[in-house]
Design an enzyme around this catalytic site. Sequence first.
Site, PDB file in Angstrom:
ATOM      1  N   GLU A  39       0.815  -1.205   0.000  1.00 15.41           N
ATOM      2  CA  GLU A  39       0.000   0.000   0.000  1.00 15.41           C
ATOM      3  C   GLU A  39       0.854   1.262   0.000  1.00 15.41           C
ATOM      4  O   GLU A  39       0.531   2.246  -0.654  1.00 15.41           O
ATOM      5  CB  GLU A  39      -0.956  -0.002   1.198  1.00 15.41           C
ATOM      6  CG  GLU A  39      -2.079  -1.022   1.086  1.00 15.41           C
ATOM      7  CD  GLU A  39      -2.986  -0.770  -0.110  1.00 15.41           C
ATOM      8  OE1 GLU A  39      -3.105   0.390  -0.557  1.00 15.41           O
ATOM      9  OE2 GLU A  39      -3.578  -1.737  -0.613  1.00 15.41           O
ATOM     10  N   TYR A 122      -6.477   6.280   4.571  1.00 22.62           N
ATOM     11  CA  TYR A 122      -6.651   5.310   3.495  1.00 22.62           C
ATOM     12  C   TYR A 122      -5.818   4.057   3.761  1.00 22.62           C
ATOM     13  O   TYR A 122      -6.321   2.929   3.673  1.00 22.62           O
ATOM     14  CB  TYR A 122      -6.270   5.880   2.124  1.00 22.62           C
ATOM     15  CG  TYR A 122      -6.056   4.751   1.150  1.00 22.62           C
ATOM     16  CD1 TYR A 122      -7.149   4.068   0.628  1.00 22.62           C
ATOM     17  CD2 TYR A 122      -4.771   4.279   0.853  1.00 22.62           C
ATOM     18  CE1 TYR A 122      -6.978   2.960  -0.190  1.00 22.62           C
ATOM     19  CE2 TYR A 122      -4.585   3.184   0.043  1.00 22.62           C
ATOM     20  CZ  TYR A 122      -5.702   2.529  -0.483  1.00 22.62           C
ATOM     21  OH  TYR A 122      -5.520   1.415  -1.257  1.00 22.62           O
ATOM     22  N   ASP A 140      -9.836   5.095  -2.142  1.00 21.81           N
ATOM     23  CA  ASP A 140      -8.716   5.679  -2.879  1.00 21.81           C
ATOM     24  C   ASP A 140      -9.231   6.390  -4.118  1.00 21.81           C
ATOM     25  O   ASP A 140     -10.447   6.512  -4.335  1.00 21.81           O
ATOM     26  CB  ASP A 140      -7.687   4.605  -3.230  1.00 21.81           C
ATOM     27  CG  ASP A 140      -8.093   3.752  -4.420  1.00 21.81           C
ATOM     28  OD1 ASP A 140      -9.318   3.656  -4.700  1.00 21.81           O
ATOM     29  OD2 ASP A 140      -7.210   3.173  -5.077  1.00 21.81           O
ATOM     30  N   CYS A 195     -12.948   1.569 -15.132  1.00 23.08           N
ATOM     31  CA  CYS A 195     -13.456   2.929 -14.943  1.00 23.08           C
ATOM     32  C   CYS A 195     -12.281   3.881 -14.743  1.00 23.08           C
ATOM     33  O   CYS A 195     -12.163   4.565 -13.735  1.00 23.08           O
ATOM     34  CB  CYS A 195     -14.401   2.957 -13.739  1.00 23.08           C
ATOM     35  SG  CYS A 195     -15.399   4.460 -13.615  1.00 23.08           S
ATOM     36  N   CYS A 202     -16.376   1.668 -20.779  1.00 24.97           N
ATOM     37  CA  CYS A 202     -17.748   1.506 -20.304  1.00 24.97           C
ATOM     38  C   CYS A 202     -18.409   0.240 -20.856  1.00 24.97           C
ATOM     39  O   CYS A 202     -19.284  -0.343 -20.206  1.00 24.97           O
ATOM     40  CB  CYS A 202     -18.579   2.740 -20.663  1.00 24.97           C
ATOM     41  SG  CYS A 202     -18.009   4.257 -19.849  1.00 24.97           S
ATOM     42  N   CYS A 205     -17.931  -2.578 -18.403  1.00 19.37           N
ATOM     43  CA  CYS A 205     -18.235  -2.288 -17.009  1.00 19.37           C
ATOM     44  C   CYS A 205     -19.514  -2.987 -16.557  1.00 19.37           C
ATOM     45  O   CYS A 205     -20.540  -2.921 -17.257  1.00 19.37           O
ATOM     46  CB  CYS A 205     -18.385  -0.781 -16.800  1.00 19.37           C
ATOM     47  SG  CYS A 205     -18.711  -0.321 -15.092  1.00 19.37           S
ATOM     48  N   CYS A 211     -25.255   3.149 -14.518  1.00 18.70           N
ATOM     49  CA  CYS A 211     -24.328   4.245 -14.220  1.00 18.70           C
ATOM     50  C   CYS A 211     -24.971   5.603 -14.472  1.00 18.70           C
ATOM     51  O   CYS A 211     -25.436   5.892 -15.583  1.00 18.70           O
ATOM     52  CB  CYS A 211     -23.065   4.096 -15.062  1.00 18.70           C
ATOM     53  SG  CYS A 211     -21.855   5.420 -14.823  1.00 18.70           S
TER      54      CYS A 211
END
Length: 303
Positions: A39, A122, A140, A195, A202, A205, A211
Site C-alpha cells: 500500500e 486510506y 482511494d 473505470c 464503459c 463495465c 451508471c
Amino acid sequence: MNDARTDLTSAVAAWYDEHARELPWRGPDRTPWGVLVSEVMLQQTPVVRVEPAWQAWLARWPTPADLAAAPTADVLRAWDRLGYPRRALRLQECARTLVERHGGEVPDDEAALLALPGIGPYTAAAVRAFAFGRRAVVLDTNVRRVLARAIGGEALPAPALTRAESDRALALVPARAADAARWAQASMELGALVCTARAPRCDRCPLVSSCAWVAAGRPDDAHAHRRRTQAWAGTDRQARGRLLAVLRESTSPVPEHALAQAWPPPAQRARCLAGLVADGLVVQARPDDEAGPDDEPAYALPS
C-alpha cells in the site's frame, strides 16, 4: 443497505471474481506486513513498477524487524525509482515503531495503525480490509472515481475528498466483514482496470446499465478548472530525482562539482540539495581525499 446499492456492490464483486489480477500481495500467503508495504509503494506509483520492487523488498526484508535494522542507505537504494523517496524513510520509521510498540507485528486496530509513521486513513483502512478482512471504508482515487460516476453522475470526483463522498462510500460498505473487504478490493480494481480516468471502458463495465454518468451522456469534468497540472521537465522534483540517482549509485560521498554534472543550474541544485538534507534523504559529508578539496561540500545517503 437498499436493494439498488446491494445490486451495485454484488455486480462489482462478481466482476472482480472473474477479472481480478493475480497480484502477490493478494495471494493466500500474504502477510499483514506485505500488504502494508504494498500500500505504501502503490501510492502514486503504477502496479507494473511496484510488483518487482515489492517482490525484491519482501525477499530482503520479510518482517518489520528486518527493515528496522537495515542501513538507511540500503533502504533508499532499494527504493530506487519508485518515486517520492520520503515514503521509504517513513516505511522504515513505521517498521521501527512496529518493533518498539507492537512486538514487530502489524496491528489490526484502526487507532494503532493511524499512530504509525506515514500511515493515513486510506492506508489504515486498506490494511485492515486486505490484510485482516475487517470492515473498513477503503476510499482511494479509483474508488472515488467509480462512485462519482456510478452514483453521482460526475466524470471525476472533486480534487479533495468531501464529507458527502465519505458518507456515500460508508453507506455502500456491506455489513459482513468478508463482503466489505471483497467490495473494497473489487471497487478499487474496477477503477484501475475499467473505470479509468482518461479512457473508461464503459462497454466492459458491470455497472454500465445503471451508471448515472453514462445515463447523463458522460458529461465533462465539472471540476477541471480546479485541477492543477505541473510540467515535469525542469522542476525541483526532477532535479531532486537526478541528484538522488547519482548518490544511490555511489558508495562514497559525492562532491558538489560531480553533482553539477547531474543538474547544472547552481541555484536550483543548491536549493534541492538543501531540501534533500532537510528531508533526511541526504547528509552532507567530507569528500574523499581524491574526490575534491576538503572545503568543498559533498553529499551522501544517510548511513
